[in-house]
Write an enzyme that holds these catalytic residues in place. Structure first.
Site, PDB file in Angstrom:
ATOM      1  N   THR A 120      25.153  91.048  19.272  1.00 20.10           N
ATOM      2  CA  THR A 120      25.864  91.651  20.405  1.00 20.10           C
ATOM      3  C   THR A 120      24.914  92.414  21.322  1.00 20.10           C
ATOM      4  O   THR A 120      23.857  92.871  20.892  1.00 20.10           O
ATOM      5  CB  THR A 120      26.962  92.621  19.890  1.00 20.10           C
ATOM      6  OG1 THR A 120      27.703  93.109  21.005  1.00 20.10           O
ATOM      7  CG2 THR A 120      26.384  93.819  19.160  1.00 20.10           C
ATOM      8  N   HIS A 121      25.354  92.521  22.593  1.00 22.87           N
ATOM      9  CA  HIS A 121      24.658  93.388  23.562  1.00 22.87           C
ATOM     10  C   HIS A 121      25.548  94.589  23.914  1.00 22.87           C
ATOM     11  O   HIS A 121      25.306  95.279  24.900  1.00 22.87           O
ATOM     12  CB  HIS A 121      24.360  92.615  24.852  1.00 22.87           C
ATOM     13  CG  HIS A 121      23.572  91.357  24.665  1.00 22.87           C
ATOM     14  ND1 HIS A 121      22.434  91.294  23.906  1.00 22.87           N
ATOM     15  CD2 HIS A 121      23.746  90.108  25.153  1.00 22.87           C
ATOM     16  CE1 HIS A 121      21.955  90.054  23.936  1.00 22.87           C
ATOM     17  NE2 HIS A 121      22.734  89.326  24.672  1.00 22.87           N
ATOM     18  N   ARG A 138      10.025  81.358  25.577  1.00 24.36           N
ATOM     19  CA  ARG A 138       9.207  81.171  26.778  1.00 24.36           C
ATOM     20  C   ARG A 138       7.748  81.347  26.407  1.00 24.36           C
ATOM     21  O   ARG A 138       6.994  80.395  26.316  1.00 24.36           O
ATOM     22  CB  ARG A 138       9.659  82.178  27.850  1.00 24.36           C
ATOM     23  CG  ARG A 138       9.100  81.956  29.233  1.00 24.36           C
ATOM     24  CD  ARG A 138       9.565  83.061  30.164  1.00 24.36           C
ATOM     25  NE  ARG A 138       9.117  84.373  29.698  1.00 24.36           N
ATOM     26  CZ  ARG A 138       7.990  84.974  30.083  1.00 24.36           C
ATOM     27  NH1 ARG A 138       7.215  84.410  30.975  1.00 24.36           N
ATOM     28  NH2 ARG A 138       7.656  86.164  29.588  1.00 24.36           N
ATOM     29  N   GLY A 182       6.706  84.459  24.188  1.00 24.48           N
ATOM     30  CA  GLY A 182       6.667  85.195  22.928  1.00 24.48           C
ATOM     31  C   GLY A 182       5.438  86.081  22.792  1.00 24.48           C
ATOM     32  O   GLY A 182       4.866  86.204  21.709  1.00 24.48           O
ATOM     33  N   SER A 234       7.701  81.646  13.101  1.00 24.60           N
ATOM     34  CA  SER A 234       6.659  81.943  14.090  1.00 24.60           C
ATOM     35  C   SER A 234       7.127  81.359  15.430  1.00 24.60           C
ATOM     36  O   SER A 234       7.958  80.440  15.454  1.00 24.60           O
ATOM     37  CB  SER A 234       5.337  81.297  13.692  1.00 24.60           C
ATOM     38  OG  SER A 234       5.449  79.895  13.824  1.00 24.60           O
ATOM     39  N   PHE A 235       6.598  81.886  16.508  1.00 23.97           N
ATOM     40  CA  PHE A 235       7.043  81.435  17.831  1.00 23.97           C
ATOM     41  C   PHE A 235       6.982  79.912  17.938  1.00 23.97           C
ATOM     42  O   PHE A 235       7.952  79.258  18.329  1.00 23.97           O
ATOM     43  CB  PHE A 235       6.197  82.098  18.925  1.00 23.97           C
ATOM     44  CG  PHE A 235       6.593  81.679  20.302  1.00 23.97           C
ATOM     45  CD1 PHE A 235       7.725  82.197  20.906  1.00 23.97           C
ATOM     46  CD2 PHE A 235       5.860  80.720  20.989  1.00 23.97           C
ATOM     47  CE1 PHE A 235       8.123  81.790  22.168  1.00 23.97           C
ATOM     48  CE2 PHE A 235       6.248  80.301  22.251  1.00 23.97           C
ATOM     49  CZ  PHE A 235       7.375  80.844  22.846  1.00 23.97           C
ATOM     50  N   TYR A 241      10.036  94.967  18.521  1.00 21.72           N
ATOM     51  CA  TYR A 241       9.509  93.608  18.759  1.00 21.72           C
ATOM     52  C   TYR A 241       7.992  93.566  18.569  1.00 21.72           C
ATOM     53  O   TYR A 241       7.469  92.676  17.899  1.00 21.72           O
ATOM     54  CB  TYR A 241       9.890  93.183  20.184  1.00 21.72           C
ATOM     55  CG  TYR A 241       9.332  91.839  20.620  1.00 21.72           C
ATOM     56  CD1 TYR A 241      10.104  90.685  20.537  1.00 21.72           C
ATOM     57  CD2 TYR A 241       8.035  91.728  21.133  1.00 21.72           C
ATOM     58  CE1 TYR A 241       9.593  89.455  20.936  1.00 21.72           C
ATOM     59  CE2 TYR A 241       7.521  90.510  21.532  1.00 21.72           C
ATOM     60  CZ  TYR A 241       8.301  89.376  21.432  1.00 21.72           C
ATOM     61  OH  TYR A 241       7.784  88.160  21.833  1.00 21.72           O
ATOM     62  N   LYS A 276      16.956  89.766  25.629  1.00 20.18           N
ATOM     63  CA  LYS A 276      15.533  89.395  25.619  1.00 20.18           C
ATOM     64  C   LYS A 276      14.644  90.271  24.725  1.00 20.18           C
ATOM     65  O   LYS A 276      13.430  90.264  24.853  1.00 20.18           O
ATOM     66  CB  LYS A 276      14.917  89.347  27.030  1.00 20.18           C
ATOM     67  CG  LYS A 276      15.731  88.646  28.082  1.00 20.18           C
ATOM     68  CD  LYS A 276      16.360  87.363  27.602  1.00 20.18           C
ATOM     69  CE  LYS A 276      15.359  86.237  27.471  1.00 20.18           C
ATOM     70  NZ  LYS A 276      16.038  85.016  26.949  1.00 20.18           N
TER      71      LYS A 276
HETATM   72  P1  A3P Z   1       9.584  85.891  26.421  1.00 21.14           P
HETATM   73  O1  A3P Z   1      10.482  85.425  27.530  1.00 21.14           O
HETATM   74  O2  A3P Z   1       8.791  87.109  26.791  1.00 21.14           O
HETATM   75  O3  A3P Z   1       8.721  84.802  25.901  1.00 21.14           O
HETATM   76  P2  A3P Z   1      16.254  86.817  23.000  1.00 21.14           P
HETATM   77  O4  A3P Z   1      16.262  85.954  21.801  1.00 21.14           O
HETATM   78  O5  A3P Z   1      16.768  88.194  22.737  1.00 21.14           O
HETATM   79  O6  A3P Z   1      16.885  86.132  24.164  1.00 21.14           O
HETATM   80  O7  A3P Z   1      14.720  87.085  23.370  1.00 21.14           O
HETATM   81  C1  A3P Z   1      13.911  86.057  23.900  1.00 21.14           C
HETATM   82  C2  A3P Z   1      12.465  86.539  23.884  1.00 21.14           C
HETATM   83  O8  A3P Z   1      11.980  86.556  22.518  1.00 21.14           O
HETATM   84  C3  A3P Z   1      11.563  85.571  24.656  1.00 21.14           C
HETATM   85  O9  A3P Z   1      10.521  86.370  25.219  1.00 21.14           O
HETATM   86  C4  A3P Z   1      11.068  84.691  23.520  1.00 21.14           C
HETATM   87  O10 A3P Z   1       9.926  83.950  23.809  1.00 21.14           O
HETATM   88  C5  A3P Z   1      10.830  85.720  22.423  1.00 21.14           C
HETATM   89  N1  A3P Z   1      10.739  85.102  21.105  1.00 21.14           N
HETATM   90  C6  A3P Z   1      11.578  84.184  20.555  1.00 21.14           C
HETATM   91  N2  A3P Z   1      11.145  83.805  19.345  1.00 21.14           N
HETATM   92  C7  A3P Z   1      10.014  84.494  19.104  1.00 21.14           C
HETATM   93  C8  A3P Z   1       9.086  84.523  18.020  1.00 21.14           C
HETATM   94  N3  A3P Z   1       9.244  83.753  16.941  1.00 21.14           N
HETATM   95  N4  A3P Z   1       8.016  85.342  18.116  1.00 21.14           N
HETATM   96  C9  A3P Z   1       7.841  86.114  19.205  1.00 21.14           C
HETATM   97  N5  A3P Z   1       8.681  86.126  20.276  1.00 21.14           N
HETATM   98  C10 A3P Z   1       9.749  85.327  20.230  1.00 21.14           C
END
Ligand code: A3P
Length: 280
Positions: A91-92, A243, A245, A214-215, A179, A42
């Site tokens: 990877t995690h 979700r 972002g 962009s989100f 981030y 995340k």
């Molecule tokens: P939130 O749940 O806080 O919205 P991962 O890709 O590592 O699983 O991370 C997911 C998180 O990154 C989510 O956070 C998601 O909304 C956010 N995210 C994905 N794309 C994004 C973007 N373009 N800009 C900002 N945040 C983004």
């Protein structure tokens, strides 16, 4: 349910045998131009993965349909072996579990960090849906998260370990993305990422990459593509990868007591990093 294999907590929904998987990962044949995104769940892997692919392939076409097939611990070696170059894997895992050949070849690593309170909320929302199906409340979940009783273990351990790797291996090519900085200064941060990847920096191309990722635009593209082939019972990408972002959503979830408890744990477990996270 989680399986502890040599200190790595694998989730039960991973279909491959985790013991075999860790061995296979160690033996993976790397390529010099492999790039690996390293992040605790995340932190924004989907976002960075898409931008990195666009930069390396010099196109703003979305590449997302392959994403879930490029997580090292989730994917059979035979599948990874067949991916086109340049491969952007993710990877995690901790550094010492990465493929030996990858480290020998000095493949580039992109390490993403994010404030842990937003990650806890993001992960709870993810885990409450679809394939994980966690049934408890956020108050039930937070202690598990803090104790590291979640897939891939403790955020504190992951972050301490990777911070140490970055300090100790200062000559290894690792680029850190934060981030919150990426969200606030996207163009500047993507431009730095392009430099790290050894690419020429055309400002209008960089801007196009930022805009396409962009989100809103990235989420729309996933919603249209509905490409979640591994998470078949969770076809809504919004549920797990896109979700909100935002920076600071944790304030809508944490009580004052939970926040104090989390801050105290950070001070105890990572005193030197305590001031480095951006919470709002
Ligand atoms: P939130 O749940 O806080 O919205 P991962 O890709 O590592 O699983 O991370 C997911 C998180 O990154 C989510 O956070 C998601 O909304 C956010 N995210 C994905 N794309 C994004 C973007 N373009 N800009 C900002 N945040 C983004």
């Amino acid at each position: 349910d989680l399986y502890d294999v040599d200190g790595v907590l694998f989730p039960e929904y991973f279909t491959t045998d985790p013991v075999q998987r860790l061995q296979d990962i160690k033996n993976l044949v790397a390529r010099d131009d492999d790039v690996v995104i390293v992040a605790y769940p995340k932190a924004g892997t989907h976002w960075v993965w898409e931008m990195t692919n666009m930069l390396l392939r010099q196109t703003t076409d979305y590449h997302q349909s392959m994403k879930e097939a490029q997580m090292i611990e989730l994917t059979e070696t035979s599948v990874i072996d067949k991916l086109d170059s340049p491969r952007v894997l993710n990877t995690h895992l901790p550094f010492d579990k990465l493929p030996t050949d990858m480290i020998k070849r000095r493949c580039k690593l992109i390490y993403i960090t994010r404030n842990p309170k937003d990650m806890a909320v993001s992960r709870y929302c993810h885990n409450s849906k679809g394939v994980v199906g966690y049934k408890g409340t956020f108050s039930d979940y937070l202690p598990l998260y803090m104790k590291g009783q979640v897939a891939f273990g403790s955020w504190f351990d992951f972050t301490n370990d990777w911070t140490k790797v970055i300090e100790d291996k200062s000559d290894y090519p690792i680029h850190t993305l934060v981030y919150e900085q990426l969200k606030r200064n996207t163009t500047e941060e993507v431009s730095k990422l392009a430099s790290f990847l050894g690419l020429k920096k055309d400002p209008s191309f960089i801007q196009d990459v930022c805009d396409k990722c962009s989100f809103t635009q990235l989420k729309d593209s996933y919603m249209k593509a509905k490409q979640i082939h591994l998470f078949k019972d969770n076809h809504n990408p919004q549920a797990y990868a896109f979700r909100k972002g935002q920076i600071g959503d944790w304030k809508n979830w944490f009580t004052v007591a939970q926040n104090e408890m989390f801050d105290a744990e950070i001070l105890k477990k990572m005193p030197s990093l305590a001031d480095s996270f951006i919470y709002e």
